[in-house]
Design a protein around this motif. Structure first.
Motif, short mmCIF file in Angstrom:
data_model
loop_
_atom_site.label_atom_id
_atom_site.label_comp_id
_atom_site.label_asym_id
_atom_site.label_seq_id
_atom_site.Cartn_x
_atom_site.Cartn_y
_atom_site.Cartn_z
N PHE A 69 0.83 -1.21 0.00
CA PHE A 69 0.00 0.00 0.00
C PHE A 69 0.87 1.26 0.00
O PHE A 69 1.88 1.30 0.70
N PRO A 70 0.49 2.30 -0.74
CA PRO A 70 -0.71 2.41 -1.58
C PRO A 70 -0.47 2.22 -3.07
O PRO A 70 -1.41 2.32 -3.85
N THR A 160 -7.68 2.61 -3.20
CA THR A 160 -6.99 2.83 -1.93
C THR A 160 -7.56 4.04 -1.20
O THR A 160 -7.46 4.14 0.02
#
Length: 238
Positions: A69-70, A160
Motif C-alpha cells: 500500500f498504496p 486505496t
C-alpha cells in the motif's frame, strides 16, 4: 428502493484507519468508533495491527490490514513478507494493491502470479485486490477483475482512497459483472454517506471501505427509527 438495516449495514463495513499522519491517540479514537458501531472490521496500517487486535479484543470486530500500500509496486516477495508479519501480528484480512503498472502494461501473467503469492501467504484468510480504478480505463478494470479471480483472491476492490477519485456505481457494476459469484466486490474511496453506501451495495458491492462509519450508521439508525434519510455527506476522506 434498496434498503438495509443498521445492523446489516454495519456487517458490510471495513472501518478505514489508514491516514499516515494519524497518532496513536487518533488510531485509538477510530478503533473505539469501530467497536461502538460494531462494524465488520477495521483496516489499519501494518504497524498498528497488534495494538488494534489488543484494543478490540472481545468486541467482535475483526482486524485487517493493507499490503503493498498504496502503490502496489513492491515485489511479490515483499508483499508476501508483509502478509506473514501481519498474520503473526493478528490480522485476518489483507487488502493488497495490484501492481498497477503491470496491469496497465498488459503483463497479465505477472499480475496473476503476484496475487497468487499473496493469496498463498494469507493461508486461507480473506484477500482483497485493490485495482485503483481512478487510474484505469474500463477495459483495464474488467481485466483486472478477471485477473483477481484467476489469482484466487476473495474480493476485488475499487480503490486505496489515496490516488484521487474513488468508488463509483458504474465501476462497481463493471467489476461485479466481470467476475463469478465466488468473488465479492468491495467499494472504497469516497463512500461517506448513507446514500453512498446504499448505492454501492445496490450496484453489487458486499463490503464497504470507509472512514465515515459513524455518519453512515448514524443515518441508518435514524432510518430504522422511521426518520427520512437526509443524504448528508461526511467530509472526512477514506
Amino acid at each position: 428502493m434498496f434498503s438495509i438495516t443498521e445492523r446489516d449495514l454495519a456487517a458490510t463495513i471495513d472501518h478505514a484507519i489508514l491516514k499516515p499522519e494519524l497518532t496513536r491517540a487518533d488510531v485509538d479514537a477510530e478503533l473505539d468508533i469501530a467497536a461502538e458501531w460494531r462494524v465488520f472490521s477495521v483496516c489499519v496500517r501494518p504497524s498498528d495491527i497488534a495494538h488494534a487486535v489488543e484494543r478490540l479484543a472481545g468486541t467482535g470486530v475483526n482486524v485487517g490490514t493493507v499490503i503493498g500500500f498504496p502503490h502496489g509496486t513492491t515485489s511479490s516477495a515483499a508483499k508476501v513478507a508483509e502478509v506473514r508479519q501481519a498474520l503473526a501480528d493478528g490480522a485476518v484480512e489483507f487488502d493488497m494493491v495490484i501492481n498497477i503498472g503491470a496491469l496497465r502494461s498488459g503483463f497479465d501473467d505477472a499480475v496473476v502470479a503476484d496475487i497468487q503469492a499473496v493469496v498463498a501467504a494469507a493461508a486461507g484468510k480473506a484477500t482483497k485486490v485493490i485495482l485503483e480504478t481512478s487510474l484505469l480505463d474500463d477495459e483495464q478494470i474488467a481485466r483486472g477483475s478477471r485477473l483477481t479471480e484467476a489469482g484466487g483472491a476473495d474480493f476485488v476492490k475499487t480503490s486505496t482512497g489515496f490516488a484521487g477519485g474513488g468508488a463509483t456505481v458504474p465501476h462497481v457494476e463493471l467489476m461485479r459483472s466481470s467476475v463469478g459469484p465466488d468473488v465479492q466486490v468491495k467499494a472504497s474511496g469516497g463512500v461517506r454517506s448513507y446514500a453512498d453506501a446504499l448505492a454501492m451495495l445496490a450496484a453489487g458491492a458486499t463490503r464497504l471501505g470507509t472512514s465515515g462509519s459513524a455518519v453512515i450508521l448514524g443515518e441508518a439508525r435514524r432510518v430504522d427509527a422511521g426518520e427520512q434519510a437526509s443524504g448528508a455527506v461526511d467530509t472526512s476522506s477514506y
